[in-house]
Design a protein around this motif. Structure first.
Motif, PDB file in Angstrom:
ATOM      1  N   HIS A  90     -10.566 -34.053 -11.469  1.00  0.00           N
ATOM      2  CA  HIS A  90     -11.873 -34.718 -11.453  1.00  0.00           C
ATOM      3  C   HIS A  90     -12.529 -34.757 -12.833  1.00  0.00           C
ATOM      4  N   GLU A  91     -12.184 -33.827 -13.695  1.00  0.00           N
ATOM      5  CA  GLU A  91     -12.730 -33.881 -15.057  1.00  0.00           C
ATOM      6  C   GLU A  91     -12.282 -35.138 -15.795  1.00  0.00           C
ATOM      7  N   LYS A  92     -11.150 -35.676 -15.413  1.00  0.00           N
ATOM      8  CA  LYS A  92     -10.654 -36.912 -16.040  1.00  0.00           C
ATOM      9  C   LYS A  92     -11.440 -38.140 -15.580  1.00  0.00           C
ATOM     10  N   GLN A  93     -12.241 -37.992 -14.544  1.00  0.00           N
ATOM     11  CA  GLN A  93     -13.022 -39.126 -14.027  1.00  0.00           C
ATOM     12  C   GLN A  93     -14.378 -39.271 -14.703  1.00  0.00           C
ATOM     13  N   VAL A  94     -14.776 -38.287 -15.482  1.00  0.00           N
ATOM     14  CA  VAL A  94     -16.119 -38.288 -16.055  1.00  0.00           C
ATOM     15  C   VAL A  94     -16.296 -39.475 -17.010  1.00  0.00           C
TER      16      VAL A  94
END
Length: 425
Positions: A90-94
């Motif tokens: 999910h950090e890659k979605q920021v």
């Protein structure tokens, strides 16, 4: 499960039961009482539906600490590994705010701001769903939401399962409301004396939770109106009937209303999978639930070609889609509608439920045609940024005024012209 040959006369639409008028009236009454009576209403409905009268709505620090005593080290290690994987994904979605400028002084951009407070609903009672907590809390935290309130129905003793409390503690969630059903949703949406109002409610639940989320939408945002779980398995003649059957059953055991569908180009795989399903059901603890699901909402579709099979899969738009084919990567580009796509025999659906990292809160009942998994974006809002210089406004003022007058809005036109015809800002 019946084997059906695909053709123009075959309907792939799910025949889901709709909520009853009595259920809708019940939810409306619950929501109204929470709005009117706050904590007293929440206490009354919790006693009525969960069979427990609570002196305190929120889990105490002593209860959180005690949960660890009843939780194994092996389970804790598995949870921590899953949390790390889910957070990394999910950090890659920021997304970041951005601004562009032009030589004439125009500045345009987009400001991304996390929601102030989110509410996460976790089904409870006799069951515990740590994965639901992880999949809802982690994207909210990654988005920057600073205040997360979790709610879950207590058991008859007024307690929540250790797995629920430990997972919440591992994620740093400290405000956990002991309430479930429509009353919990209403409390989060409107607030009570002790429960603060949230900006968004996410998480699955029964028909009363779904109806309550629909009722409060607009007062707060919601993730989706989730239906029963679904799986579609696309298989060719290289697929293992044993694995296909196991994966169909993995979803069927969720609920009598769950849907498990096999689409295959191989009659042999179809027939052997059907036999394997019956065999594996014999030793399944939730045999009655899975059997009912497969009898009423399961199917095996036999396609003449892979092209026909893929078209059927896209029409089904399943929550989970498994590609048990010789070269799943070659088919990936042809899949238009699916909540999550699992490639190959080692990517079983439970991998996505618990460990891989992508969110398992997925669109159901064909809504994958137009909606997406829960993500970091669901916990942010976007504000447009507009800054014009005098030079830029003079360049566009004529066109702005022209369009305003096309719409009959003279005041709009004048608001621009007063700044460009000798006026000053």
């Amino acid at each position: 499960m019946n084997i059906v040959e695909l053709g123009p006369e075959v309907s792939l639409e799910r025949n889901l039961e709709q909520s009853t008028e009595k259920e809708r009236e019940t939810v409306e009454a619950i929501v109204a009482k929470i709005r009117e009576k706050g904590d007293d209403g929440l206490r009354e409905w919790t006693e009525l539906y969960d069979g427990v009268r609570l002196d305190s709505f929120f889990v105490t620090s002593e209860e959180m600490e005690g949960a660890y005593r009843d939780f194994s080290e092996k389970s804790l290690k598995a949870l921590r590994r899953a949390i790390a994987n889910i957070r990394s994904f999910h950090e890659k979605q920021v997304k970041q705010s951005w601004i562009t400028t032009e030589e004439n002084g125009t500045m345009l951009g987009q400001k991304i701001t996390p929601l102030d407070r989110a509410g996460v609903y976790v089904p409870g009672g006799k069951a515990a769903y740590p994965s639901t907590i992880m999949m809802n809390v982690i994207p909210a935290q990654t988005a920057g939401v600073e205040d997360i309130i979790m709610t879950s129905p207590p058991d008859a003793d007024g307690n929540l399962a250790p797995g629920v409390l430990v997972t919440a503690a591992e994620l740093g969630v400290t405000r956990i409301l002991k309430a479930g059903g429509a009353q919990a949703v209403a409390a989060l949406a409107y607030g009570t004396e002790t429960v603060p109002r949230v900006d968004k409610i996410t998480g699955p639940g029964n028909i009363f939770v779904a109806l309550a989320k629909r009722a409060v939408f607009g007062q707060v945002d919601i993730d989706m109106i989730a239906g029963p779980s679904e799986i579609v398995v696309l298989a060719d003649d290289t697929a293992s009937p044993e694995l296909a059957a196991a994966d169909l059953i993995s979803q069927a055991e969720h609920d009598e209303m769950s849907s498990a569908v096999l689409v295959t180009t191989s009659r042999s795989v179809a027939e052997r999978t059907k036999c394997e399903v019956d065999k594996q059901l014999e030793t399944l603890p939730k045999q009655d639930i899975a059997g009912s699901s497969l009898d009423n909402h399961g199917a095996i579709y036999l396609a003449d070609s892979m092209e026909q099979a893929v078209e059927a899969v896209n029409q089904l738009a399943g929550e989970h889609l498994e590609l048990l084919v010789d070269d799943p990567h070659a088919l990936l580009g042809k899949i238009r509608h699916a909540g999550a796509i699992f490639l190959g025999p080692y990517s079983s659906e439970p991998v996505g439920d618990y460990m891989a990292g992508p969110n398992h809160v997925l669109p159901t009942n064909g809504t994958a045609r137009f909606s997406s998994p829960l993500s970091v974006d669901d916990f942010t809002k976007k504000s447009s940024i507009i800054s014009y210089s005098r030079t830029a406004l003079e360049e566009h003022a004529g066109d702005i005024a022209e369009i305003a007058r096309l719409e009959g809005l003279e005041g709009h036109a004048r608001a621009v012209e007063k700044r460009t015809k000798g006026g000053s800002p």
